[in-house]
Design a protein around this motif. Structure first.
Motif, PDB file in Angstrom:
ATOM      1  N   ASP A  59      -1.872  -1.988  15.004  1.00 13.65           N
ATOM      2  CA  ASP A  59      -0.834  -1.474  15.885  1.00 13.65           C
ATOM      3  C   ASP A  59       0.064  -0.590  15.028  1.00 13.65           C
ATOM      4  O   ASP A  59       0.766  -1.067  14.140  1.00 13.65           O
ATOM      5  CB  ASP A  59      -0.046  -2.661  16.456  1.00 13.65           C
ATOM      6  CG  ASP A  59       1.012  -2.204  17.441  1.00 13.65           C
ATOM      7  OD1 ASP A  59       1.525  -1.076  17.274  1.00 13.65           O
ATOM      8  OD2 ASP A  59       1.322  -2.963  18.362  1.00 13.65           O
ATOM      9  N   THR A  60       0.015   0.706  15.289  1.00 12.44           N
ATOM     10  CA  THR A  60       0.728   1.626  14.398  1.00 12.44           C
ATOM     11  C   THR A  60       2.243   1.483  14.514  1.00 12.44           C
ATOM     12  O   THR A  60       2.981   1.955  13.667  1.00 12.44           O
ATOM     13  CB  THR A  60       0.321   3.091  14.670  1.00 12.44           C
ATOM     14  OG1 THR A  60       0.290   3.271  16.085  1.00 12.44           O
ATOM     15  CG2 THR A  60      -1.036   3.400  14.079  1.00 12.44           C
ATOM     16  N   CYS A  93      -1.855 -14.192   8.415  1.00 11.74           N
ATOM     17  CA  CYS A  93      -2.365 -12.821   8.381  1.00 11.74           C
ATOM     18  C   CYS A  93      -1.544 -11.995   7.397  1.00 11.74           C
ATOM     19  O   CYS A  93      -0.319 -11.955   7.477  1.00 11.74           O
ATOM     20  CB  CYS A  93      -2.300 -12.181   9.763  1.00 11.74           C
ATOM     21  SG  CYS A  93      -2.857 -10.470   9.761  1.00 11.74           S
ATOM     22  N   ILE A  94      -2.213 -11.339   6.457  1.00 13.03           N
ATOM     23  CA  ILE A  94      -1.494 -10.502   5.496  1.00 13.03           C
ATOM     24  C   ILE A  94      -1.691  -9.023   5.807  1.00 13.03           C
ATOM     25  O   ILE A  94      -1.361  -8.154   5.012  1.00 13.03           O
ATOM     26  CB  ILE A  94      -1.928 -10.812   4.040  1.00 13.03           C
ATOM     27  CG1 ILE A  94      -3.438 -10.652   3.875  1.00 13.03           C
ATOM     28  CG2 ILE A  94      -1.474 -12.209   3.623  1.00 13.03           C
ATOM     29  CD1 ILE A  94      -3.911 -10.710   2.425  1.00 13.03           C
ATOM     30  N   ARG A  95      -2.278  -8.773   6.957  1.00 10.79           N
ATOM     31  CA  ARG A  95      -2.450  -7.397   7.419  1.00 10.79           C
ATOM     32  C   ARG A  95      -3.226  -6.537   6.436  1.00 10.79           C
ATOM     33  O   ARG A  95      -2.924  -5.353   6.231  1.00 10.79           O
ATOM     34  CB  ARG A  95      -1.092  -6.768   7.702  1.00 10.79           C
ATOM     35  CG  ARG A  95      -0.357  -7.574   8.758  1.00 10.79           C
ATOM     36  CD  ARG A  95       1.029  -7.103   9.012  1.00 10.79           C
ATOM     37  NE  ARG A  95       1.615  -7.884  10.110  1.00 10.79           N
ATOM     38  CZ  ARG A  95       2.701  -7.526  10.745  1.00 10.79           C
ATOM     39  NH1 ARG A  95       3.327  -6.421  10.428  1.00 10.79           N
ATOM     40  NH2 ARG A  95       3.157  -8.269  11.722  1.00 10.79           N
ATOM     41  N   CYS A  96      -4.158  -7.154   5.786  1.00  5.73           N
ATOM     42  CA  CYS A  96      -4.961  -6.410   4.809  1.00  5.73           C
ATOM     43  C   CYS A  96      -5.966  -5.528   5.518  1.00  5.73           C
ATOM     44  O   CYS A  96      -6.498  -4.593   4.928  1.00  5.73           O
ATOM     45  CB  CYS A  96      -5.664  -7.364   3.848  1.00  5.73           C
ATOM     46  SG  CYS A  96      -6.922  -8.400   4.621  1.00  5.73           S
ATOM     47  N   ILE A 125      -1.855  -6.504  13.595  1.00  6.65           N
ATOM     48  CA  ILE A 125      -3.243  -6.279  13.967  1.00  6.65           C
ATOM     49  C   ILE A 125      -3.534  -6.968  15.297  1.00  6.65           C
ATOM     50  O   ILE A 125      -3.156  -8.119  15.512  1.00  6.65           O
ATOM     51  CB  ILE A 125      -4.182  -6.771  12.852  1.00  6.65           C
ATOM     52  CG1 ILE A 125      -3.888  -5.942  11.597  1.00  6.65           C
ATOM     53  CG2 ILE A 125      -5.635  -6.634  13.260  1.00  6.65           C
ATOM     54  CD1 ILE A 125      -4.660  -6.341  10.385  1.00  6.65           C
ATOM     55  N   ARG A 126      -4.151  -6.231  16.184  1.00  2.00           N
ATOM     56  CA  ARG A 126      -4.475  -6.748  17.512  1.00  2.00           C
ATOM     57  C   ARG A 126      -5.992  -6.860  17.648  1.00  2.00           C
ATOM     58  O   ARG A 126      -6.730  -6.159  16.981  1.00  2.00           O
ATOM     59  CB  ARG A 126      -3.964  -5.808  18.593  1.00  2.00           C
ATOM     60  CG  ARG A 126      -2.572  -5.308  18.374  1.00  2.00           C
ATOM     61  CD  ARG A 126      -1.719  -5.484  19.627  1.00  2.00           C
ATOM     62  NE  ARG A 126      -0.318  -5.331  19.273  1.00  2.00           N
ATOM     63  CZ  ARG A 126       0.464  -6.348  18.922  1.00  2.00           C
ATOM     64  NH1 ARG A 126       0.003  -7.574  18.907  1.00  2.00           N
ATOM     65  NH2 ARG A 126       1.711  -6.144  18.584  1.00  2.00           N
TER      66      ARG A 126
END
Ligand SMILES: Cc1cc2nc3c(=O)[nH]c(=O)nc-3n(C[C@H](O)[C@H](O)[C@H](O)COP(=O)(O)OP(=O)(O)OC[C@H]3O[C@@H](n4cnc5c(N)ncnc54)[C@H](O)[C@@H]3O)c2cc1C
Lengths: 504, 144, 419
Positions: free
Chosen positions: A36-37, A18-21, A42-43
């Protein structure tokens, strides 16, 4: 206590990949994924997942995998997990279960029990790449006999033919209304139909002005709600179809909720924006074949007998007799939608339990019309779950003139069959009016994909025809000798009018 | 010259253009490494206000304000058309950021360098265009 | 074949050379400058002083720039006088340069006020590479510096000195730093960021006397009578246009050399551009000196085009600065602190790190200050430059992520894809 339902699916996120794009977050209209701030991770909330696979497909690192959520449900053959969940849901909501797409239940799919013939030794097969091969199909009423005269040394047809639809291949895109699907989807179908020399059907939601330019390849529907029906609409079309029923929901009407009736739908359907669009279950002016005949002829009058009129019904128990009545009422085309026909929204119990398989309906209707000597008076259009060129060629051998493609067309455009059309949140931009989702369907790309599919299937049909030693689809129509049944009972074979494999 | 154009009617806000832009400009050219280790910045901005979204890249102006404003000579306009950026000359003064009417220049704050579209000079088609799943970015010649 | 001559060898000159060569490959170009260096980025003298760059890396154009552009560069020699009738420039070493078209791009020179004690050692200015080199040398000897002037140049100098590990105090006459381009709020943010790093800023005060013994500085005495101990002083209260060459000549001078929209002066075939020129301001409707780099390039370019006989004109100068002090980036554009009631002002701030202000006149954006999240501030500059009516979405301008998406669809389409 209240039911706490287990999610149907499980989402696995490979944190290494996951690259949190955030593409999953932005693409899910069901709000499954969120950032998730606290740490940017990412959830995913699986309880909302419908397995449309949008996130999985667009994830650029393949970090996401969707799985069925297998868990012990104490299910058994009778009380399956699905059945239990339905009861829990309804015990909670008190509501009718809704769904979309076609019947998923394991009723026998006769196409998978029918095999095609091929030439060996005694008559040569034909190579469609080297020799002419005709898929051209004309839909409309054919005369009982034709009279030919000689004029200045050449032959001329004297009989005046009823109006015909000319198809370059025996396919049409099924009726899917603006409202159930988005404008872009209709544009794509209209453009592909025009390019491929076939037809698309507006469904019961009217025809947007911007699509009038594709009128030559458009069939317009007149349904119980009469949405968007007026002179220009009829004039724009190549043919008019009266919709009596739909395979996914025989006997019931339709309900497009007000929130889907935005400006575009409101204008096209000619109803106030924000109001529910209700299609009554019956046409309130049709209680008999005679009434139907009146509507058929009203439409013929209105279009000055220049356009074929089709009548679409759901395949139900006495479909053959009904079809006969429809032909006698003056229809040029009878369209039959089988139990596996799709929908944008239907009560689950109806979709899954009402109607009969299209294979049996085609055979029964074709046989009945032949027996009554009126088969020539109307073309038969079959619809409801056609999945491949093989299904189609078998349908034609059984007696259909051409086939409507609904789900297959949607799948070609990106549908992943999650059956959530009725929510209006189609993540593939198909069954939605939401401007954020709708733009996911690029009509340029979708039109090209539809054309590709038609091209591919046409080619496959030519190959199979050639194998049978036939050089025109016309010659296969109703030629059940080219079919054999495998693993079917005598009753089934009798209805299908097909011999068992091995029988000569 | 050929430029990148966004077609907002079919931009679906996936922002994969940014992902592939960053990857294409990474050392490793590996999508996961580029983001998780190298932390490369994309050289474009995706603007988003639902339902509308679109990507904005350097327009490679004919009279580029950034070039005329650049205090170090890191930005120049090449004869072939693209606005060329020489990273080693950049000191991170951000004058080009203030000057660019497209807001197309990104700050790489940690490195005190800018990041801006180079049209993926070494590729036949910029990575953002090539990887847009919905043809919402096109690379073509339109007049000037 | 046209003979082009340019006095000055900085950005305005480069703008002119590049413009001339885009049209005229034949004409001869002679550049004369008293600075002995290859054309360099003047603003980078602060990076040089901070030890963050080298003379080589400060080159504004590659080493072969003159050669490639067919420019004869006479460097390290000042022009001493101009005979506008004979079209001839006399150089201080006795040479002369003939011209058909002349560009005056002599820039500015530091303004030094009449302070008592200017005869001491270790009093510096900060406008050229030579200044930075001298300061660099002094740092080893000096522990405490006083910088007079809290404008952009003074603060950049103070930051560089601080980075070199010496104690710096800035003295500014106005009530805030960068008073010429910032408002009070933005000025305070800058002051705080300096204070956090240990740079003292004294505002509303000025140096009246430089104190010392035997030529060496011991401190300064302020107008407020306060004394600040120090061993060196940098005077950075501004630059004045370098108009000496045209004194008592037919070339009209206001504060700077007056130019029209083609950069022509009152004398035919004589043009001026950059910090020396007083041209039209795009927003203010008056002529003024806009001593910033982008303006010098653009004016130089406009002058170059006009000199070749294919004038393009210049839309007018636009005040615009980008400065980052100790990690706080800041951009100002256009009119930022109007006193006149006819302007509409909107602001938004968050603590000491974020400030955004937009100034409107008749529904059009005419100025902006952006502190902190400056990434897309250029879009504001574009709206200012093009006089776009922003009244329908003015509140949006305050958002850090304000973008084209906030513009009406047709406006955005036109602005984004005109090319
Ligand atoms: C420390 C510092 C930081 C700055 N930072 C910024 C910034 O961040 N952003 C920004 O926009 N601007 C900045 N500026 C302002 C910017 O540098 C000037 O606007 C710009 O240099 C003006 O260019 P110019 O070509 O008009 O003249 P100048 O750069 O002033 O050059 C004048 C030229 O004329 C020559 N000359 C003068 N008189 C004679 C003569 N009699 N004979 C021969 N040659 C002569 C000089 O040798 C020199 O080559 C900064 C200035 C300084 C000093």
């Amino acid at each position: 206590m209240y039911t706490l339902l287990q999610p149907d699916f499980r989402i696995k996120r490979d944190e290494e990949r996951c690259i949190r794009c955030g593409v999953c977050v932005r693409q899910c209209a069901f709000d499954v994924h969120s950032v998730d701030t606290d740490d940017g991770s990412i959830r995913s909330d699986e309880s909302k997942c419908v397995a449309c696979q949008r996130c999985e497909t667009l994830c650029p690192t393949r970090a996401l995998t969707l799985e069925e959520n297998y868990h012990v449900a104490n299910e058994n053959y009778n009380w399956t997990g699905g059945v239990l969940k339905n009861i829990w849901k309804q015990a909670e909501t008190g509501g009718v279960l809704l769904t979309g797409m076609g019947n998923p239940r394991p009723y026998r799919i006769y196409w998978d029990h029918l095999v095609l013939n091929a030439s060996q030794v005694t008559n040569p097969s034909i190579d469609p790449l080297r020799e002419p091969m005709e898929l051209r199909t004309y839909l409309g009423s054919k005369p009982d006999s034709v009279e030919v005269v000689k004029e200045n040394g050449s032959l001329k047809l004297k009989t005046k033919l009823a109006p015909q639809l000319r198809l370059d291949a025996p396919f049409l895109f099924s009726a899917m209304s603006l409202g159930a699907i988005g404008y872009n989807v209709q544009e794509a179908m209209a453009r592909a139909a025009t390019e491929m020399g076939i037809y698309w059907n507006t469904g019961e939601g009217g025809l947007h002005k911007d699509l009038y330019k594709y009128g030559k390849n458009t069939i317009v529907q007149v349904a119980s709600g009469r949405f968007g029906v007026y002179k220009d609409y009829l004039d724009a079309a190549a043919a008019v179809e009266i919709k009596i029923g739909q395979g996914a929901k025989p006997g019931i009407g339709g309900h497009l909720p007000g929130e889907k009736v935005g400006d575009l739908v409101s204008m096209t359907r000619m109803i106030p924006a924000g109001t529910d669009a209700l299609s009554p279950a019956p046409h309130h002016d049709i209680y008999s074949i005679e009434d139907l005949s009146q509507l058929i002829y009203s439409l013929k009058e209105a279009t000055e007998y220049t356009k074929p009129v089709s009548v679409k019904i759901a395949a139900v128990h006495n479909v053959a007799a009904i079809a006969s009545g429809i032909v006698r009422a003056g229809a040029d085309i009878v369209a039959i939608d089988g139990i596996r026909g799709g929908t944008g929204a239907a009560p689950t119990m109806i979709r899954d339990n009402v109607g009969i398989p299209i294979e049996l309906a085609i055979a029964a209707v074709d046989q009945r019309l032949r027996d009554e000597g009126i088969r020539n008076r109307a073309s038969i259009l079959a619809a409801g779950g056609f999945r491949s060129s093989a299904d189609i060629i078998k349908a034609i051998a059984l007696g259909a003139d051409a086939v409507y493609l609904g789900t297959a067309a949607l799948v070609a455009m990106g549908c992943h069959v999650c059956q959530k059309c009725y929510t209006g949140k189609c993540n593939w931009g198909i069954a939605t009016q939401d401007p954020y989702l709708e733009r996911r369907l690029n009509p340029d790309i979708a039109a090209e994909r539809l054309s590709n599919l038609i091209h591919a299937w046409s080619h496959e049909i030519m190959e199979m025809l050639g194998g049978m030693g036939i050089n025109a689809i016309e010659s296969l129509r109703g030629n059940r000798l080219h079919l054999r049944g495998v693993g079917l009972s005598k009753t089934e074979l009798d209805i299908l009018g097909v011999r068992h494999a091995g029988a000569s | 010259m050929k430029r990148i154009y966004a077609i907002e009617s079919v931009c679906m806000n996936c922002q994969l253009c940014a992902v592939f832009c960053a990857t294409g400009h990474s050392r490793s050219k590996d999508i996961i490494k580029a983001h998780n280790r190298e932390k490369v910045l994309p050289r474009l901005f995706v603007e988003e206000k639902r339902p509308v979204s679109f990507a904005v890249q350097c327009r490679h102006c004919d009279e580029p304000f950034c070039v005329q404003s650049c205090i170090t000579g890191a930005l120049t306009k090449s004869l072939e058309g693209p606005v060329v950026y020489a990273e080693e000359k950049c000191v991170g003064c951000w004058t080009c950021v203030a000057a660019c009417p497209y807001g197309a220049i990104r700050r790489d704050v940690d490195r005190k360098k800018i990041a801006k579209c180079d049209l993926c000079a070494e590729l036949t088609e910029p990575a953002c265009v090539a990887n847009c799943p919905n043809q919402a970015l096109v690379y073509e010649e339109r007049g000037s | 074949m046209t003979k082009y001559a340019i006095i000055g060898n900085s950005v305005a000159a480069v703008g002119a050379i590049e413009a001339i060569r885009s049209v005229d490959a034949e004409g001869s170009i002679t550049v004369v400058a008293n600075e002995p260096y290859h054309v360099y980025s003047r603003p980078l003298i602060s990076e040089y002083l901070a030890g963050e760059t080298t003379v080589e890396r400060m080159a504004y154009r590659p080493a072969d720039f003159y050669e490639k552009n067919g420019v004869e560069a006479i460097l390290g020699v000042a022009a001493a006088g101009i005979d506008f009738d004979k079209k001839s420039i006399a150089l201080e070493d006795g040479q002369s340069v003939e011209y058909d078209k002349l560009l005056l791009a002599t820039g500015g020179k530091p303004f030094v006020p009449p302070i008592v004690g200017l005869d001491h050692q270790d009093i510096f200015t900060f406008t050229g590479l030579a200044d930075a080199m001298k300061l660099d040398e002094a740092i080893d000897r000096v522990k405490d510096f006083v910088v007079i002037g809290g404008g952009l140049i003074g603060l950049k100098c103070a930051e560089s000195l601080h980075k070199r590990g010496v104690k710096v105090t800035v003295v500014e006459l106005a009530d805030r730093v960068m008073a010429a381009v910032l408002d009070v709020d933005a000025g305070r943010i800058v002051e705080k960021s300096l204070a956090r790093k240990g740079i003292d800023v004294v505002t509303g005060d000025t140096v009246e006397e430089i104190l010392g013994e035997g030529g060496s500085i011991t401190g300064v005495r302020l107008k407020s009578e306060k004394e600040l101990p120090c061993q060196a002083v940098v005077i950075a209260i501004g630059v004045a246009p370098n108009v000496e060459l045209v004194k008592d000549s037919p070339v009209k001078v206001g504060r700077g050399i007056l130019v029209d929209d083609m950069m022509g002066t009152s004398v035919p075939d004589v043009y001026a551009a950059g910090d020396v020129a007083e041209g039209r301001d795009v927003l203010m409707g008056v002529t003024r000196i806009l001593p910033i780099w982008p303006n010098a390039y653009m004016q130089g370019r406009a002058a170059g085009m006009a000199m070749t006989g294919s004038p393009r004109g210049f839309a007018g100068g636009l005040s615009m600065n980008s400065i980052e002090l100790f990690g706080t980036p800041l951009i100002n554009v256009g009119i930022t602190d109007p006193r006149d009631e006819s302007f509409e002002i909107l602001t938004r701030s968050e603590g000491d790190h974020l400030y955004r202000k937009v100034v409107l006149r008749d529904g059009r954006l005419v100025g902006a200050i952006v502190v902190g999240e400056i990434d897309r501030a250029g879009i504001l500059t574009g709206l200012i430059r093009d006089g776009v009516d922003v009244s329908d979405f003015k509140e949006e301008l305050l958002r850090s992520d304000f973008g084209h998406i906030d513009l009406p669809a047709d406006v955005r389409e036109r602005r984004l894809f005109a090319l």
